[in-house]
Motif scaffolding. Structure first.
Motif, PDB file in Angstrom:
ATOM      1  N   ASP B 248      14.849  14.601  15.214  1.00 32.87           N
ATOM      2  CA  ASP B 248      16.169  14.068  14.861  1.00 32.87           C
ATOM      3  C   ASP B 248      16.235  13.674  13.390  1.00 32.87           C
ATOM      4  O   ASP B 248      17.216  13.955  12.707  1.00 32.87           O
ATOM      5  N   TYR B 249      15.170  13.022  12.909  1.00 36.27           N
ATOM      6  CA  TYR B 249      15.166  12.589  11.509  1.00 36.27           C
ATOM      7  C   TYR B 249      15.189  13.802  10.586  1.00 36.27           C
ATOM      8  O   TYR B 249      15.875  13.813   9.566  1.00 36.27           O
ATOM      9  N   GLN B 262      13.110  13.533  -1.848  1.00 37.36           N
ATOM     10  CA  GLN B 262      13.794  12.524  -1.034  1.00 37.36           C
ATOM     11  C   GLN B 262      13.361  12.601   0.415  1.00 37.36           C
ATOM     12  O   GLN B 262      13.181  11.588   1.081  1.00 37.36           O
ATOM     13  N   LYS B 266      11.772   9.344   1.721  1.00 39.48           N
ATOM     14  CA  LYS B 266      12.708   8.510   2.477  1.00 39.48           C
ATOM     15  C   LYS B 266      12.637   8.754   3.973  1.00 39.48           C
ATOM     16  O   LYS B 266      13.055   7.896   4.755  1.00 39.48           O
ATOM     17  N   VAL B 267      12.157   9.911   4.385  1.00 40.92           N
ATOM     18  CA  VAL B 267      12.158  10.208   5.821  1.00 40.92           C
ATOM     19  C   VAL B 267      10.734  10.402   6.358  1.00 40.92           C
ATOM     20  O   VAL B 267      10.300   9.675   7.251  1.00 40.92           O
ATOM     21  N   PRO B 270       7.935   7.212   5.576  1.00 33.18           N
ATOM     22  CA  PRO B 270       8.135   5.979   6.355  1.00 33.18           C
ATOM     23  C   PRO B 270       7.941   6.205   7.843  1.00 33.18           C
ATOM     24  O   PRO B 270       7.396   5.342   8.530  1.00 33.18           O
ATOM     25  N   SER B 271       8.344   7.373   8.318  1.00 25.35           N
ATOM     26  CA  SER B 271       8.235   7.552   9.764  1.00 25.35           C
ATOM     27  C   SER B 271       6.808   7.830  10.180  1.00 25.35           C
ATOM     28  O   SER B 271       6.457   7.625  11.334  1.00 25.35           O
ATOM     29  N   PHE B 349       7.785  -0.144  10.762  1.00 25.86           N
ATOM     30  CA  PHE B 349       9.165  -0.432  11.131  1.00 25.86           C
ATOM     31  C   PHE B 349       9.285  -0.762  12.600  1.00 25.86           C
ATOM     32  O   PHE B 349      10.139  -1.528  13.006  1.00 25.86           O
TER      33      PHE B 349
END
Lengths: 277, 355
Positions: B248-249, B262, B266-267, B270-271, B349
């Motif tokens: 999904d991300y 990016q 950004k994706v 972090p995940s 997170f």
């Protein structure tokens, strides 16, 4: 009986479905085909699928599970390669995904480590690279306010409820000002109360922006309430458009007015007859 | 944090403990304390019986070789507790505790000595530095506490090296299936290699690279070996985390047409942070575990060398000191693990993800 009138009307529509004046057409699916190769031979999900969607039109797509609705939507989004035919937006064939087609996914798909504002900004920064930082923040905040999250700008997405997360998803999709909005059963995972609230929010913001929208749903009431046209897909394999139903309610609509309208149950019966047939 | 029982103890003394907490108090405080006491008791009895076996054997041998008089003398000597004739076997808990205290005393003496030395040479060193000469440094033997800090330094240097190699490499491997197949054989073959062999490999290379240097290369060799031994968990976990980012991300990133920079920062990163940190946690504990063996081989000062020297030394309290070192190593390993877990919870997170 009155269904005869309806049938007459819809059969007219099917004839007309492929023949809007090209200046009015936003999204055009022509002879669309999707094939998945399997060890036992090709599996044809979609075949000869033709659908035109006008500018500022809200179309809902309804059909049985596994009929290829989601496949079709992800092909429009550019996330799934096309096996045959083409898809065009304003006459231009699409090649891969792009911000001209915003997507609201079934799962909210927010980055859980970002705040709701950062999640919306992720798209805004991409689409408006020349705007100042303050302008981009204003855009993101405007849409978050529109979906009722003015108090949750700086909340981590992982701390929000499912319904609130999907609100951020709606804000993120509208904030990039797409030409076409694609919604893949966005409220399917919510309880019916929250679902109703989110439908209201969606239609409110849509009334203002009038972005051409294609939405997949399993919910007959949702399909009627939101749409200008309900497109019914036949069951797969080789799924195609089975029937199209025009919803002639005025906009802006309220849920109460729609439910009390005489035609509502005729529409509902038509859809359920199609699905059960 | 695994130190939750401390909070329970605090509650006990501040009177906040409710009745229904009693069972949890039993489970969290009384049971661990009882098991510790049981452990010490079993250890004590075990060491006692080993001591007796060893003592009997010694006396028997004396009787055979030197006659009854010598055997009787030895029996008396052992009973009197004189250090010269004590049987050499597993030390008892009290001996270990005594050694621990003697090591601490030793540390205090050495630090006092060192402080005095620095004071004494302060004026002289200033002059030497002014004249452009090397200052005189303390060259006395390191205390046990100094050894601990040397070991920690080596392990952190090795850990940092592992992090700097494994995380970027893991990201590249995770992002590109081509790189993955290029590196896969490499990872599969080198991952199970023993620390000893890594040490030898690093030794071969560093010895030649630093051929002109007069400096002691044992620290360099040992931290590089530690890093190479321990980096595999991070490498594999990072690659797995990066390649298994939620679809999904990725779809969101595609729809928004994020650039690759990016998308990664950004994706993807972090995940995959939770998995990267799981890897780093394993890396740190492996680093600490192999450190002892590598210090021992590399003759690099630290706990490993301490253990080895005590073993070679064979003094009366050597065995007890080895056991002290064993506990210190274990406790520091545990604390390092908690430290990593805290950092992991802090950056991750998803608070429920951490194990």
């Amino acid at each position: 009986m009155s269904t005869n009138v309806l049938e007459h009307k819809t059969s007219n529509l099917i004839k007309d479905a492929g023949s809007f004046p090209s200046s009015e057409v936003m999204l055009d699916l022509k002879n669309l085909k999707k094939v998945y190769p399997t060890p036992k031979g090709d599996y044809v999900v979609l075949e000869d699928l033709n659908l035109q969607i006008k500018k500022e039109e809200f179309v809902t797509i309804i059909g049985h599970s596994g009929c290829g609705k989601t496949t079709m939507l992800s092909m429009i989004a550019g996330l799934n390669p096309i096996s045959g035919g083409y898809i065009s937006v304003l006459g231009k064939h699409i090649k891969g995904p792009g911000p001209d087609r915003g997507v609201i996914f079934q799962a909210p798909s927010l980055m859980p480590w970002m705040t709701s504002l950062q999640n919306v900004l992720l798209g805004v920064n991409q689409v408006f690279p020349h705007a100042t930082k303050a302008q981009r923040h204003d855009i993101a905040k405007y849409y978050l306010q529109k979906v009722g999250l003015e108090d949750a700008f700086n909340k981590k997405a992982s701390d929000l409820s499912q319904g609130m997360q999907q609100r951020v998803g709606i804000a993120r999709a509208f904030a990039i000002k797409p030409k076409v909005l694609l919604l893949d059963e966005p409220f399917g995972m919510l309880d019916s109360l929250t679902r109703g609230e989110l439908q209201d929010t969606l239609i409110e913001i849509w009334n203002k922006e009038k972005i051409t929208a294609v939405m997949i749903t399993h919910d007959v009431d949702e399909a009627i309430f939101l749409a200008d046209r309900v497109v019914m897909m036949t069951s797969g394999p080789k799924a195609k458009i089975g029937d199209v139903l025009d919803i002639d309610f005025e906009r802006p609509r309220t849920r109460k007015a729609v439910l009390e309208h005489d035609d509502y149950y005729k529409y509902r019966k038509h859809l359920i007859d199609f699905l059960e047939h | 944090m695994g130190l939750g029982f401390l909070g329970t103890i605090k509650d006990l003394f501040t009177g906040k403990l409710e009745k229904e907490d009693f069972i949890s108090f039993l489970r969290k405080v009384v049971v661990p304390l009882a098991s510790i006491l049981l452990f010490i008791g079993l250890w004590h009895m075990g060491s006692q019986s080993l001591y007796n076996i060893e003592a009997e054997f010694k006396i028997e041998k004396a009787l055979e070789d030197q006659g009854p008089a010598a055997a009787e003398a030895l029996r008396e000597c052992i009973a009197s507790g004189e250090s010269g004739c004590q049987p050499n076997t597993l030390p008892s808990p009290s001996q270990v505790w005594a050694s621990y205290q003697s090591l601490l005393r030793d540390h205090n003496i050495i630090s006092a000595d060192k402080a005095a030395f620095i004071e004494k040479t302060a004026v002289l060193n200033e002059k030497r530095i002014a004249e452009g000469k090397e200052p005189i440094t303390y060259t006395g033997r390191p205390s046990f506490v100094d050894q601990i800090f040397r070991s920690l330094k080596t392990v952190f240097a090795g850990f940092l090296l592992a992090l700097l190699i494994a995380v970027p490499l893991g990201i590249f491997i995770g992002l590109s299936p081509t790189l993955k197949s290029a590196f896969n054989w490499f990872i599969q073959i080198f991952k199970p290699v023993s620390p000893v062999v890594w040490y030898l490999l690093v030794f071969m290379i560093v010895k030649t690279v630093l051929i002109d240097s007069n400096e002691d290369s044992s620290f360099t060799i040992s931290f590089i070996s530690v890093g190479l031994c321990s980096m595999w968990a991070t490498l594999v976990n990072t690659a797995m985390g990066v390649s298994s980012v939620d679809k999904d991300y990725i779809n969101v990133a595609k729809v928004l047409k994020l650039g690759s920079f990016q998308k990664i920062f950004k994706v993807v990163l972090p995940s995959s942070l939770p998995l990267i940190f799981t890897g780093l946690k394993i890396t740190l504990s492996v680093a600490w575990m192999v450190l002892i063996a590598i210090e021992l081989l590399a003759q690099s000062p630290g706990l490993g060398l301490f253990v080895w020297e005590e073993f070679q030394n064979g003094a009366n309290d050597s065995n007890a000191k080895i056991i002290v070192a064993m506990f210190v190593i274990g406790i520091i390993g545990f604390l390092l693990d908690r430290l990593m877990l805290t950092i992991q919870n802090w950056v991750s997170f998803d608070k429920t993800d951490a194990i």
